[in-house]
Design a protein around this motif. Structure first.
Motif, PDB file in Angstrom:
ATOM      1  N   LYS A  18    -124.660  41.010  48.172  1.00 22.61           N
ATOM      2  CA  LYS A  18    -124.535  42.511  47.127  1.00 22.61           C
ATOM      3  C   LYS A  18    -122.885  43.555  47.911  1.00 22.61           C
ATOM      4  CE  LYS A  18    -128.115  44.807  48.040  1.00 22.61           C
ATOM      5  NZ  LYS A  18    -129.332  46.001  48.476  1.00 22.61           N
ATOM      6  N   TYR A  19    -122.754  43.188  48.349  1.00 22.34           N
ATOM      7  CA  TYR A  19    -121.329  44.088  48.598  1.00 22.34           C
ATOM      8  C   TYR A  19    -120.495  42.979  49.319  1.00 22.34           C
ATOM      9  CZ  TYR A  19    -125.594  46.672  51.415  1.00 22.34           C
ATOM     10  OH  TYR A  19    -127.093  47.219  51.310  1.00 22.34           O
ATOM     11  N   LYS A  20    -120.576  41.831  49.181  1.00 25.34           N
ATOM     12  CA  LYS A  20    -119.373  41.212  49.168  1.00 25.34           C
ATOM     13  C   LYS A  20    -117.980  41.357  48.623  1.00 25.34           C
ATOM     14  CE  LYS A  20    -121.781  36.036  49.535  1.00 25.34           C
ATOM     15  NZ  LYS A  20    -120.623  36.073  50.837  1.00 25.34           N
ATOM     16  N   ASN A  21    -118.114  41.632  46.659  1.00 25.34           N
ATOM     17  CA  ASN A  21    -117.514  42.196  46.388  1.00 25.34           C
ATOM     18  C   ASN A  21    -116.423  44.155  46.770  1.00 25.34           C
ATOM     19  OD1 ASN A  21    -117.640  39.957  45.160  1.00 25.34           O
ATOM     20  ND2 ASN A  21    -117.600  40.653  42.835  1.00 25.34           N
ATOM     21  N   PRO A  22    -117.409  45.201  46.701  1.00 31.73           N
ATOM     22  CA  PRO A  22    -117.274  46.222  46.641  1.00 31.73           C
ATOM     23  C   PRO A  22    -115.930  46.318  48.191  1.00 31.73           C
ATOM     24  CG  PRO A  22    -118.900  46.479  47.263  1.00 31.73           C
ATOM     25  CD  PRO A  22    -118.835  45.143  46.330  1.00 31.73           C
ATOM     26  N   LEU A  23    -116.443  45.651  49.224  1.00 29.34           N
ATOM     27  CA  LEU A  23    -116.413  45.621  50.860  1.00 29.34           C
ATOM     28  C   LEU A  23    -115.388  43.867  50.756  1.00 29.34           C
ATOM     29  CD1 LEU A  23    -119.057  44.570  53.571  1.00 29.34           C
ATOM     30  CD2 LEU A  23    -117.353  47.417  52.954  1.00 29.34           C
ATOM     31  N   SER A  24    -114.908  43.512  50.448  1.00 33.88           N
ATOM     32  CA  SER A  24    -113.725  42.526  50.559  1.00 33.88           C
ATOM     33  C   SER A  24    -112.992  43.558  49.753  1.00 33.88           C
ATOM     34  CB  SER A  24    -114.133  41.596  49.149  1.00 33.88           C
ATOM     35  OG  SER A  24    -112.567  40.621  49.751  1.00 33.88           O
ATOM     36  N   PHE A  25    -112.773  44.211  48.731  1.00 33.28           N
ATOM     37  CA  PHE A  25    -111.689  45.314  47.788  1.00 33.28           C
ATOM     38  C   PHE A  25    -111.342  46.496  48.786  1.00 33.28           C
ATOM     39  CE2 PHE A  25    -110.256  48.129  44.907  1.00 33.28           C
ATOM     40  CZ  PHE A  25    -109.373  47.245  43.601  1.00 33.28           C
ATOM     41  N   ASP A 203    -105.083  37.575  44.136  1.00 31.98           N
ATOM     42  CA  ASP A 203    -106.063  37.627  43.417  1.00 31.98           C
ATOM     43  C   ASP A 203    -106.706  38.712  42.690  1.00 31.98           C
ATOM     44  OD1 ASP A 203    -107.703  35.090  44.979  1.00 31.98           O
ATOM     45  OD2 ASP A 203    -107.158  36.922  46.999  1.00 31.98           O
ATOM     46  N   GLY A 204    -105.436  39.472  41.861  1.00 28.15           N
ATOM     47  CA  GLY A 204    -105.602  40.059  40.940  1.00 28.15           C
ATOM     48  C   GLY A 204    -105.806  41.717  41.148  1.00 28.15           C
ATOM     49  N   ALA A 205    -106.418  41.867  42.621  1.00 31.93           N
ATOM     50  CA  ALA A 205    -105.649  42.522  42.694  1.00 31.93           C
ATOM     51  C   ALA A 205    -105.585  44.213  42.933  1.00 31.93           C
ATOM     52  CB  ALA A 205    -107.005  42.831  44.096  1.00 31.93           C
ATOM     53  N   LEU A 206    -103.811  43.486  43.049  1.00 38.04           N
ATOM     54  CA  LEU A 206    -103.549  44.651  43.327  1.00 38.04           C
ATOM     55  C   LEU A 206    -102.802  45.246  41.905  1.00 38.04           C
ATOM     56  CD1 LEU A 206    -101.033  43.857  46.300  1.00 38.04           C
ATOM     57  CD2 LEU A 206    -103.180  45.811  46.375  1.00 38.04           C
ATOM     58  N   PRO A 207    -102.265  46.472  40.997  1.00 34.01           N
ATOM     59  CA  PRO A 207    -101.103  46.690  40.001  1.00 34.01           C
ATOM     60  C   PRO A 207    -100.030  45.744  40.127  1.00 34.01           C
ATOM     61  CG  PRO A 207    -101.584  49.277  41.250  1.00 34.01           C
ATOM     62  CD  PRO A 207    -102.263  47.309  42.625  1.00 34.01           C
ATOM     63  N   PHE A 208    -100.133  45.219  38.740  1.00 34.40           N
ATOM     64  CA  PHE A 208     -98.682  44.654  38.528  1.00 34.40           C
ATOM     65  C   PHE A 208     -99.086  43.309  39.428  1.00 34.40           C
ATOM     66  CE2 PHE A 208     -96.860  48.899  38.363  1.00 34.40           C
ATOM     67  CZ  PHE A 208     -97.067  49.146  37.166  1.00 34.40           C
ATOM     68  N   CYS A 335    -109.796  53.514  47.193  1.00 30.61           N
ATOM     69  CA  CYS A 335    -110.441  52.432  46.873  1.00 30.61           C
ATOM     70  C   CYS A 335    -111.405  52.688  45.970  1.00 30.61           C
ATOM     71  CB  CYS A 335    -109.915  52.321  47.578  1.00 30.61           C
ATOM     72  SG  CYS A 335    -110.511  49.584  47.611  1.00 30.61           S
ATOM     73  N   MET A 336    -112.231  53.082  46.698  1.00 24.64           N
ATOM     74  CA  MET A 336    -114.214  52.729  46.574  1.00 24.64           C
ATOM     75  C   MET A 336    -113.903  53.440  44.625  1.00 24.64           C
ATOM     76  SD  MET A 336    -115.514  50.835  48.678  1.00 24.64           S
ATOM     77  CE  MET A 336    -114.146  49.608  48.211  1.00 24.64           C
ATOM     78  N   ALA A 337    -113.449  54.408  44.286  1.00 23.21           N
ATOM     79  CA  ALA A 337    -113.480  55.336  42.610  1.00 23.21           C
ATOM     80  C   ALA A 337    -112.719  54.576  41.889  1.00 23.21           C
ATOM     81  CB  ALA A 337    -112.556  56.022  42.520  1.00 23.21           C
ATOM     82  N   TYR A 338    -111.558  53.282  42.677  1.00 25.41           N
ATOM     83  CA  TYR A 338    -111.323  52.393  41.611  1.00 25.41           C
ATOM     84  C   TYR A 338    -111.701  51.316  41.152  1.00 25.41           C
ATOM     85  CZ  TYR A 338    -107.537  48.999  39.585  1.00 25.41           C
ATOM     86  OH  TYR A 338    -106.683  48.264  39.737  1.00 25.41           O
ATOM     87  N   TYR A 339    -112.455  51.000  42.489  1.00 24.14           N
ATOM     88  CA  TYR A 339    -113.273  49.998  42.055  1.00 24.14           C
ATOM     89  C   TYR A 339    -114.594  49.925  41.128  1.00 24.14           C
ATOM     90  CZ  TYR A 339    -116.864  46.054  43.469  1.00 24.14           C
ATOM     91  OH  TYR A 339    -117.891  44.981  43.200  1.00 24.14           O
ATOM     92  N   PHE A 340    -115.376  50.932  40.961  1.00 22.81           N
ATOM     93  CA  PHE A 340    -116.625  51.487  41.148  1.00 22.81           C
ATOM     94  C   PHE A 340    -116.272  51.505  39.478  1.00 22.81           C
ATOM     95  CE2 PHE A 340    -118.559  51.571  45.427  1.00 22.81           C
ATOM     96  CZ  PHE A 340    -119.272  50.651  44.800  1.00 22.81           C
ATOM     97  N   ARG A 344    -114.801  46.432  39.543  1.00 23.81           N
ATOM     98  CA  ARG A 344    -115.892  45.894  39.662  1.00 23.81           C
ATOM     99  C   ARG A 344    -116.112  45.538  38.612  1.00 23.81           C
ATOM    100  NH1 ARG A 344    -120.427  48.196  37.054  1.00 23.81           N
ATOM    101  NH2 ARG A 344    -119.888  50.343  36.223  1.00 23.81           N
ATOM    102  N   HIS A 345    -115.326  44.880  37.218  1.00 27.24           N
ATOM    103  CA  HIS A 345    -115.575  44.589  35.490  1.00 27.24           C
ATOM    104  C   HIS A 345    -114.490  43.242  36.116  1.00 27.24           C
ATOM    105  CE1 HIS A 345    -117.853  48.255  34.197  1.00 27.24           C
ATOM    106  NE2 HIS A 345    -117.259  49.122  34.476  1.00 27.24           N
ATOM    107  N   TRP A 346    -113.943  43.252  36.572  1.00 27.88           N
ATOM    108  CA  TRP A 346    -113.355  42.193  36.894  1.00 27.88           C
ATOM    109  C   TRP A 346    -112.470  41.169  37.573  1.00 27.88           C
ATOM    110  CZ3 TRP A 346    -108.731  43.080  39.961  1.00 27.88           C
ATOM    111  CH2 TRP A 346    -109.255  43.994  39.532  1.00 27.88           C
ATOM    112  N   PHE A 347    -112.941  42.216  39.600  1.00 26.41           N
ATOM    113  CA  PHE A 347    -112.438  41.633  40.428  1.00 26.41           C
ATOM    114  C   PHE A 347    -114.219  40.490  40.531  1.00 26.41           C
ATOM    115  CE2 PHE A 347    -113.282  42.069  45.305  1.00 26.41           C
ATOM    116  CZ  PHE A 347    -111.717  41.244  45.725  1.00 26.41           C
TER     117      PHE A 347
END
Length: 382
Positions: A18-25, A203-208, A335-340, A344-347
């Protein structure tokens, strides 16, 4: 597991499902911004050292203005950006030279200076004074003031993960990277930051990300666009030194707290969730592995808390306030606000850059010998 992503890759690998993606982000952004803070703080300190040499040599009471400090800082950032882009192949030699220089300076300070004093007939302080005398010039109790003195080595000896971010370019990374961590901690901030940012873009996580993930064929397969982006960001953040000391110290706080969180989280994940996924590599401490890991987690947590205290004492003025909690809190919460809200829809975590048919997870864990040196990883980006 040689990977330029390093900390956020391991966090994703070891964390609970459950924590993989948000913690990694979170760790990916925290490590990236922490390394950027390292670039800024190291080069700002170097600018102050250079200008202090100028001030001493002039002997007329001259001191650099904030504008002059920033100008020297800009020159250093640009110089180091050029070195990172064009000196990738000789970076190990540069690192080795820096190690010898640092060792020589330590020897000169610890041995040569006292010997010189004795030779000239000057009296040295006795051991009782050196090891027992304390001058507490803060508003904190002496015991806590002693703990705050750790902030100097905490900041000075950092970037333990620099070699990790170079692991995809290393031969026999399973041994080379751990030994590199031991021998060259605190070196090559901009190189480490460029590899971390590039891996996070991959991994597509940063802008641009599509722009920054590019690897230059002309310039020795270096992530030149990322290096340029880091230079620009560092120049912008360096403008804080034009405001006041409190704003300048924000650069230092970003480096310490964000990186300490990044270093501690994958270790914690391995201890709590990752036992079944952990495969000892060539550099393994056996039965001491878990105790060392827990000591590391506790110490890194202590370092994060320590970095948030104002050094002058309780009830600081706005100019003396330690804004670490504000700066890093903004980074982590944002960072967490951006993720949730969006990511979270694509990372989906780090992407595999090796062929599953050629290397299974168990093989990677057991041998730690999967290395890409300008090979599959870079070829896909081109």
């Amino acid at each position: 597991m040689p990977t330029a992503g390093g900390l956020y890759w391991w966090t994703h690998y070891f964390a609970g499902e459950k924590y993989k993606n948000p913690l990694s982000f979170l760790i990916g952004y925290s490590n990236t911004l922490g390394l950027i803070g390292g670039i800024c703080s190291v080069d700002y300190t170097l600018a102050l050292m250079i200008l202090s040499c100028v001030s001493i040599s002039r002997d007329d009471g001259w001191s650099a203005s904030r504008g002059v400090i920033y100008a020297v800082y800009v020159g250093l950032i640009l110089l180091h950006g050029i070195c990172a882009a064009f000196s990738g192949r000789i970076m190990p030699k540069i690192q080795t030279a820096c190690i010898y220089i640092n060792v020589s300076l330590v020897i000169a300070t610890v041995i040569a200076l006292p010997v010189g004093k004795v030779t000239r007939g000057e009296v040295l302080n006795p051991g009782s004074y050196v090891f027992q005398h304390v001058d507490n010039e803060t508003g904190w109790p002496t015991g806590w003031a002693f703990m705050l003195a750790w902030l100097a080595p905490i900041w000075s000896i950092g970037s333990f993960d620099s070699c990790v971010h170079m692991s995809e370019e290393a031969m026999h990374a399973a041994k080379a990277v751990p030994l590199g961590i031991i021998w060259s901690a605190g070196s090559a901030c901009i190189v480490a930051a460029s590899r971390q940012a590039w891996a996070f873009s991959r991994d597509g996580a940063l802008p641009f990300s599509n722009f920054f993930r590019y690897i230059s064929k002309r310039i020795h397969y270096q992530p030149v666009r990322v290096i340029g982006g880091l230079v620009v960001i560092s120049l912008i953040l360096g403008l804080l030194c034009l405001i006041n000391n409190a704003a300048t110290n924000a650069l230092f706080s970003l480096f310490v707290a964000s990186n300490y969180l990044s270093w501690g989280t994958p270790i914690f994940c391995r201890l709590v969730w990752g036992q079944e996924r952990f495969y000892p590599g060539e550099f393994y401490t056996g039965r001491l592995s878990k105790p060392i890991a827990w000591i590391a987690v506790v110490y890194l947590l202590f370092g994060v808390v320590l970095s948030m205290f104002p050094t002058g004492g309780p009830n600081p003025s706005p100019a003396d306030m330690n804004y670490t909690v504000v700066i890093n809190g903004f980074v982590w919460a944002g960072c967490m606000a951006y993720y949730f809200l969006f990511a979270r829809h694509w990372f989906a975590g780090p992407r595999m850059t090796v062929d599953d048919n050629n290397s299974s997870i168990s093989e990677i864990g057991a041998s730690n010998s999967v290395v890409s040196s300008g090979g599959p990883t870079y070829a896909k980006e081109e």
